[in-house]
Design an enzyme around this catalytic site. Structure first.
Site, PDB file in Angstrom:
ATOM      1  N   ASP A 130       0.787  -1.239   0.000  1.00 47.51           N
ATOM      2  CA  ASP A 130       0.000   0.000   0.000  1.00 47.51           C
ATOM      3  C   ASP A 130       0.814   1.282   0.000  1.00 47.51           C
ATOM      4  O   ASP A 130       0.246   2.371   0.137  1.00 47.51           O
ATOM      5  CB  ASP A 130      -0.965   0.010   1.194  1.00 47.51           C
ATOM      6  CG  ASP A 130      -0.241  -0.129   2.529  1.00 47.51           C
ATOM      7  OD1 ASP A 130       0.968  -0.423   2.521  1.00 47.51           O
ATOM      8  OD2 ASP A 130      -0.894   0.047   3.571  1.00 47.51           O
ATOM      9  N   GLU A 131       2.123   1.206  -0.166  1.00 43.07           N
ATOM     10  CA  GLU A 131       2.903   2.447  -0.235  1.00 43.07           C
ATOM     11  C   GLU A 131       4.164   2.254  -1.064  1.00 43.07           C
ATOM     12  O   GLU A 131       4.704   1.156  -1.176  1.00 43.07           O
ATOM     13  CB  GLU A 131       3.246   2.972   1.163  1.00 43.07           C
ATOM     14  CG  GLU A 131       4.067   2.042   2.009  1.00 43.07           C
ATOM     15  CD  GLU A 131       4.432   2.667   3.351  1.00 43.07           C
ATOM     16  OE1 GLU A 131       4.716   3.882   3.391  1.00 43.07           O
ATOM     17  OE2 GLU A 131       4.456   1.925   4.351  1.00 43.07           O
TER      18      GLU A 131
END
EC number: 2.7.7.7
Length: 350
Positions: A105-106
Site C-alpha cells: 500500500d505504499e
C-alpha cells in the site's frame, strides 16, 4: 547537484478501503481487517470510522472489540490486495519506472527527470491520486519533497485523501517544529527518552552537536543529526532486494520471566505473518530468528539453521535459547525471518 523530486504514495486504510469498495454496505460502519479476537489475532488495518474509537494497526483484535463493540473484523484477503496493488503500480509506471515499493500500500517514486505535466512533482502526484480514484475507486495520500524521509513525513500530513508539498526552501523552517517521533526509526520508547531530555521537536535536537548526540545515542547519532535537519541521501531503488523481515515490541515494563516472554509470541507471529503476506509474491521464507534486548540493553539473537518452521513452537524454542543466555528481565522481543528470492528445497534425511 540536481535537486531531487520524490513522491511518497500511501494508500488510505488500504485493506479496509478495498473491502468497503467491494461491499458498499460497510462504508458507514466501523470495520477492520485482521485476525480472530478469540484466537489472539491482531488488527492489520482499520477504516477511519473505527480509528475514531482508538482502533489501530497491530492492536490485538480483542482489545479493538473492547474499544469498539460494533467493530466488524474481516479476515484479510491478501490475494485480492496483491491484485489491487499491482493495478495501482501500473498507474505509477505511466509516469516513472523509478519505483520503490515499501509494501502493498505504499511506494516511493523518483520523478526528478520526468517531463510529464511540465515536470511538476506536485501535479504528477495529484494526477496519480486522481487516476487511482477514477480507475480503482480508492483514495491515496501523497507527500512531495526533496528526499525520501521528508516525502514520507509529508504524505501523512493531510491524510486521508490529501497531499502535502514540501519545497527545498521550506525544509529548514518545517524541520524546526517537527516532533521527534516523526523521525524515521524513533518509536514510543525512544521518543519517551528524548522527551525526558527536553527534546520535543527537531529544532531541539538541532541544538546538540554530534559529540553530544554520540554520548547519548551511540551509533544512531549521525543518523539523528542528519534526519533532524531534513537530510536524507538515500536513493529510490527500484530493484531493492530485501534480506529479512522482522517485527518487535519494546515493553514499558520489563518481562521478568520466560513465561511472560512466551505470552507475547503469538501476537508477534501474527504481526510478522501479516507483514510477510504483503511481500509473499516476491520472497520465500528462509530461516526464522529472534532478538532479545535485556533490561541492561545487551542484545542477543538466535537463528534456526536446521528447520524452516515459522510456528509458535519454533519461536518459543528460539526465545528460550536466547533468554537462557542471561536469564534476566527482557526489555524488547523481536521475531523475524530471513528471505530469499528463490525457494529452497529442503532435503530429507532418508
Amino acid at each position: 547537484m540536481t535537486l531531487r523530486k520524490i513522491i511518497h504514495i500511501d494508500m488510505d486504510a488500504f485493506y479496509a478501503s478495498v473491502e468497503m469498495r467491494d461491499d458498499p454496505s460497510l462504508v458507514l460502519k466501523p470495520i477492520a481487517v485482521g485476525g480472530d479476537p478469540d484466537k489472539r489475532g491482531v488488527i492489520a488495518t482499520a477504516n477511519y470510522l473505527a480509528r475514531k474509537f482508538g482502533v489501530r494497526s497491530a492492536m490485538p483484535s480483542w482489545k479493538a472489540k473492547q474499544l469498539c463493540p460494533d467493530l466488524i473484523i474481516l479476515f484479510p484477503d491478501f490475494d485480492k490486495y496483491k491484485r489491487e496493488s499491482k493495478a495501482i503500480h501500473e498507474i505509477f509506471h505511466l509516469f516513472t519506472d523509478l519505483i520503490e515499493p515499501l509494501s502493498l500500500d505504499e511506494a516511493f517514486l523518483d520523478v526528478t527527470d520526468v517531463d510529464a505535466l511540465r515536470g511538476s512533482a506536485t501535479w504528477i502526484a495529484q494526477e496519480i491520486r486522481q487516476l487511482i480514484w477514477k480507475e480503482r475507486g480508492l483514495t491515496a495520500s501523497a507527500g512531495v519533497a526533496p528526499n525520501k524521509f521528508l516525502a514520507k513525513v509529508a504524505s501523512d500530513w493531510h491524510k486521508p485523501n490529501g497531499q502535502f508539498v514540501l519545497t527545498p526552501k521550506e525544509v529548514d523552517a518545517f524541520m524546526v517544529h517537527l516532533p521527534v517521533e516523526k523521525i524515521f526509526g524513533i518509536g514510543h520508547v525512544m521518543a519517551k527518552k528524548l522527551h525526558s531530555l527536553g527534546l520535543m521537536n527537531c529544532g531541539d535536537l538541532q541544538t546538540l552537536d554530534i559529540t553530544t548526540l554520540q554520548k547519548l545515542f551511540g551509533s544512531r547519532a549521525w543518523n539523528l543529526y542528519e534526519l533532524c535537519r531534513g537530510i536524507d541521501h538515500r536513493f529510490v531503488i527500484s530493484d531493492r532486494i530485501r534480506k529479512s523481515l522482522s517485527v518487535e515490541s519494546t515493553f514499558l515494563e520489563d518481562l521478568n520471566n520466560l513465561e511472560l516472554c512466551y505470552q507475547e509470541i503469538p501476537n508477534l507471529i501474527e504481526r510478522l505473518m501479516i507483514r510477510y503476506e504483503k511481500i509473499s509474491n516476491q520472497y520465500y521464507k528462509k530461516k526464522p530468528f529472534i532478538k532479545i534486548k535485556f533490561a541492561d540493553f545487551t542484545t542477543t539473537t538466535v537463528e534456526n539453521t536446521f528447520f524452516k518452521a515459522f510456528d509458535l513452537e519454533t519461536y518459543q524454542t528460539l526465545i528460550r535459547i536466547g533468554w537462557e543466555r542471561k536469564k534476566a528481565p527482557v526489555r524488547l522481543l523481536g521475531l523475524g525471518m530471513s528471505l530469499s528470492l528463490e525457494e529452497e528445497i529442503q532435503l530429507t534425511l532418508f
